[in-house]
Motif scaffolding. Structure first.
Motif, PDB file in Angstrom:
ATOM      1  N   ASN A   1       0.846  -1.183   0.000  1.00 23.25           N
ATOM      2  CA  ASN A   1       0.000   0.000   0.000  1.00 23.25           C
ATOM      3  C   ASN A   1       0.889   1.243   0.000  1.00 23.25           C
ATOM      4  OD1 ASN A   1      -1.987   1.919   0.254  1.00 23.25           O
ATOM      5  ND2 ASN A   1      -2.593   1.337   2.334  1.00 23.25           N
ATOM      6  N   ILE A   2       0.916   1.967  -1.113  1.00 18.74           N
ATOM      7  CA  ILE A   2       1.755   3.164  -1.202  1.00 18.74           C
ATOM      8  C   ILE A   2       1.021   4.419  -0.727  1.00 18.74           C
ATOM      9  CG2 ILE A   2       3.058   2.180  -3.128  1.00 18.74           C
ATOM     10  CD1 ILE A   2       1.539   4.119  -4.987  1.00 18.74           C
ATOM     11  N   LEU A   3      -0.259   4.309  -0.430  1.00 16.97           N
ATOM     12  CA  LEU A   3      -1.031   5.483  -0.042  1.00 16.97           C
ATOM     13  C   LEU A   3      -0.514   6.170   1.225  1.00 16.97           C
ATOM     14  CD1 LEU A   3      -4.552   4.177  -1.016  1.00 16.97           C
ATOM     15  CD2 LEU A   3      -3.517   6.285  -1.885  1.00 16.97           C
ATOM     16  N   PRO A   4      -0.043   5.430   2.251  1.00 16.44           N
ATOM     17  CA  PRO A   4       0.535   6.130   3.404  1.00 16.44           C
ATOM     18  C   PRO A   4       1.740   6.990   3.027  1.00 16.44           C
ATOM     19  CG  PRO A   4       0.021   3.866   3.984  1.00 16.44           C
ATOM     20  CD  PRO A   4      -0.147   3.983   2.494  1.00 16.44           C
ATOM     21  N   GLU A   5       2.515   6.564   2.041  1.00 18.01           N
ATOM     22  CA  GLU A   5       3.657   7.359   1.590  1.00 18.01           C
ATOM     23  C   GLU A   5       3.186   8.598   0.849  1.00 18.01           C
ATOM     24  OE1 GLU A   5       6.681   4.588  -0.275  1.00 18.01           O
ATOM     25  OE2 GLU A   5       5.130   3.145   0.319  1.00 18.01           O
ATOM     26  N   LEU A   6       2.162   8.447   0.027  1.00 16.22           N
ATOM     27  CA  LEU A   6       1.630   9.584  -0.720  1.00 16.22           C
ATOM     28  C   LEU A   6       0.932  10.584   0.199  1.00 16.22           C
ATOM     29  CD1 LEU A   6       0.092   7.770  -3.833  1.00 16.22           C
ATOM     30  CD2 LEU A   6       2.333   8.862  -3.641  1.00 16.22           C
ATOM     31  N   ALA A   7       0.370  10.097   1.284  1.00 16.39           N
ATOM     32  CA  ALA A   7      -0.405  10.955   2.183  1.00 16.39           C
ATOM     33  C   ALA A   7       0.423  12.100   2.755  1.00 16.39           C
ATOM     34  CB  ALA A   7      -1.000  10.120   3.317  1.00 16.39           C
TER      35      ALA A   7
ATOM     36  N   LEU B   1     -10.136  -0.979  -8.043  1.00 18.58           N
ATOM     37  CA  LEU B   1     -11.293  -0.707  -7.187  1.00 18.58           C
ATOM     38  C   LEU B   1     -10.888  -0.662  -5.715  1.00 18.58           C
ATOM     39  CD1 LEU B   1     -14.080  -2.901  -8.851  1.00 18.58           C
ATOM     40  CD2 LEU B   1     -13.702  -0.433  -9.083  1.00 18.58           C
ATOM     41  N   GLU B   2      -9.968  -1.520  -5.323  1.00 21.09           N
ATOM     42  CA  GLU B   2      -9.486  -1.495  -3.934  1.00 21.09           C
ATOM     43  C   GLU B   2      -8.738  -0.193  -3.648  1.00 21.09           C
ATOM     44  OE1 GLU B   2      -6.926  -4.228  -0.771  1.00 21.09           O
ATOM     45  OE2 GLU B   2      -6.677  -4.536  -2.932  1.00 21.09           O
ATOM     46  N   PHE B   3      -7.932   0.252  -4.598  1.00 22.80           N
ATOM     47  CA  PHE B   3      -7.189   1.505  -4.440  1.00 22.80           C
ATOM     48  C   PHE B   3      -8.154   2.672  -4.286  1.00 22.80           C
ATOM     49  CE2 PHE B   3      -4.786   5.186  -5.926  1.00 22.80           C
ATOM     50  CZ  PHE B   3      -3.550   5.010  -5.324  1.00 22.80           C
ATOM     51  N   ILE B   4      -9.206   2.688  -5.106  1.00 22.71           N
ATOM     52  CA  ILE B   4     -10.208   3.748  -5.010  1.00 22.71           C
ATOM     53  C   ILE B   4     -10.877   3.727  -3.640  1.00 22.71           C
ATOM     54  CG2 ILE B   4     -12.438   4.534  -5.919  1.00 22.71           C
ATOM     55  CD1 ILE B   4     -11.469   3.496  -8.677  1.00 22.71           C
ATOM     56  N   SER B   5     -11.155   2.540  -3.123  1.00 14.21           N
ATOM     57  CA  SER B   5     -11.782   2.412  -1.797  1.00 14.21           C
ATOM     58  C   SER B   5     -10.868   2.913  -0.685  1.00 14.21           C
ATOM     59  CB  SER B   5     -12.150   0.948  -1.532  1.00 14.21           C
ATOM     60  OG  SER B   5     -13.112   0.479  -2.452  1.00 14.21           O
ATOM     61  N   LEU B   6      -9.586   2.633  -0.801  1.00 10.44           N
ATOM     62  CA  LEU B   6      -8.625   3.007   0.240  1.00 10.44           C
ATOM     63  C   LEU B   6      -8.242   4.483   0.198  1.00 10.44           C
ATOM     64  CD1 LEU B   6      -6.130  -0.008   0.067  1.00 10.44           C
ATOM     65  CD2 LEU B   6      -7.724   0.498   1.934  1.00 10.44           C
ATOM     66  N   ALA B   7      -8.214   5.063  -0.984  1.00  9.98           N
ATOM     67  CA  ALA B   7      -7.643   6.393  -1.172  1.00  9.98           C
ATOM     68  C   ALA B   7      -8.208   7.469  -0.248  1.00  9.98           C
ATOM     69  CB  ALA B   7      -7.779   6.817  -2.636  1.00  9.98           C
ATOM     70  N   PRO B   8      -9.545   7.546  -0.030  1.00  6.47           N
ATOM     71  CA  PRO B   8     -10.062   8.610   0.828  1.00  6.47           C
ATOM     72  C   PRO B   8      -9.591   8.517   2.283  1.00  6.47           C
ATOM     73  CG  PRO B   8     -11.810   7.709  -0.546  1.00  6.47           C
ATOM     74  CD  PRO B   8     -10.645   6.786  -0.677  1.00  6.47           C
ATOM     75  N   ASP B   9      -9.125   7.368   2.703  1.00  5.16           N
ATOM     76  CA  ASP B   9      -8.613   7.227   4.065  1.00  5.16           C
ATOM     77  C   ASP B   9      -7.263   7.912   4.234  1.00  5.16           C
ATOM     78  OD1 ASP B   9     -10.824   5.693   4.764  1.00  5.16           O
ATOM     79  OD2 ASP B   9      -9.806   3.792   4.358  1.00  5.16           O
ATOM     80  N   TYR B  10      -6.612   8.247   3.126  1.00  9.37           N
ATOM     81  CA  TYR B  10      -5.257   8.796   3.175  1.00  9.37           C
ATOM     82  C   TYR B  10      -5.126  10.170   2.527  1.00  9.37           C
ATOM     83  CZ  TYR B  10      -3.993   3.980   4.347  1.00  9.37           C
ATOM     84  OH  TYR B  10      -3.900   2.742   4.937  1.00  9.37           O
TER      85      TYR B  10
END
Length: 224
Positions: free
Chosen positions: A135-141, A175-184
């Motif tokens: 999951n790279i979203l925490p890094e992007l956040a 679809l999973e990435f889209i679901s996770l993205a708003p959390d970060y």
């Protein structure tokens, strides 16, 4: 290339443009301006082979600017070209490749922009987690204010037809990435193109809004 980078009227400061010499002596633009935003072209690699993308239809240009790259762009290539951060509404990672495939440069440059008081948007196909196997979203956040994610199909079969992903399980991962993205990420917009054969735009909208994101309808061959 994601749709927001085509067919806009460009207002470019010639001193802001960096070019790299290609083996065939063509030049590639690393930064270019659209309206009040500065766009950053950091990779030519992509996880998709979208049939509607100009680069698969004989063109690698935005107006007069050549966006093809022979090598990954490094942070030191881009940072000197950022200009005065407060002069731009936002910096957008978007070229003719998927920016998360050059994740190190994206994060280093975005962090630099944020430290200087700028805003950062990344245009992505949403397959960064699948490609990097984490999951790279925490890094992007830490350094990205907003994401623009391309969905472009309401079923896996249509996604494969129009986007031709190179990685297995791409649609489910998207679809999973889209679901996770708003959390970060504070602002997440997901787009689909009206006009692609058999794609149901309203079903795309439902998929996006069910996952807590803003939906944006685009029109085939019309960007902006």
């Amino acid at each position: 290339m994601h749709n927001s980078a085509k067919n806009h009227k460009l207002t470019v400061d010639p001193t802001s443009i960096s070019t790299v010499t290609e083996p065939n002596h063509h030049s590639s633009t690393l930064v270019y301006d659209i309206r009040d935003s500065r766009y950053l072209n950091i990779t030519g690699r992509c996880t998709l082979r979208c049939q509607f993308c100009p680069k698969h239809n004989g063109s690698k240009q935005v107006h007069q600017y050549e966006l093809s790259l022979s090598a990954q762009v490094k942070p030191e290539d881009i940072i000197p070209l950022l200009g005065k951060v407060t002069s731009f509404d936002e910096y957008v990672f978007c070229g003719y490749g998927e920016p998360t495939l050059n994740l190190h440069t994206l994060i280093v440059v975005a962090t630099h922009i944020k430290a200087a008081g700028g805003n950062v948007r990344a245009n992505t196909d949403g397959l960064g987690n699948l490609f990097h196997r984490r999951n790279i979203l925490p890094e992007l956040a830490h350094c990205v204010d907003s994401l623009s994610i391309s969905l472009n199909a309401n079923t896996e079969a249509l996604y494969i037809q129009h986007c031709k992903p190179k990685l297995k399980g791409a649609y489910e991962a998207l679809l999973e990435f889209i679901s996770l993205a708003p959390d970060y990420i504070g602002q997440v917009q997901v787009s689909a193109i009206n006009g692609l054969e058999n794609v149901n735009i309203e079903q795309c909208r439902q998929l996006v809004e069910q996952r807590g994101c803003e939906f944006k309808q685009r029109e085939l061959d019309v960007v902006g």
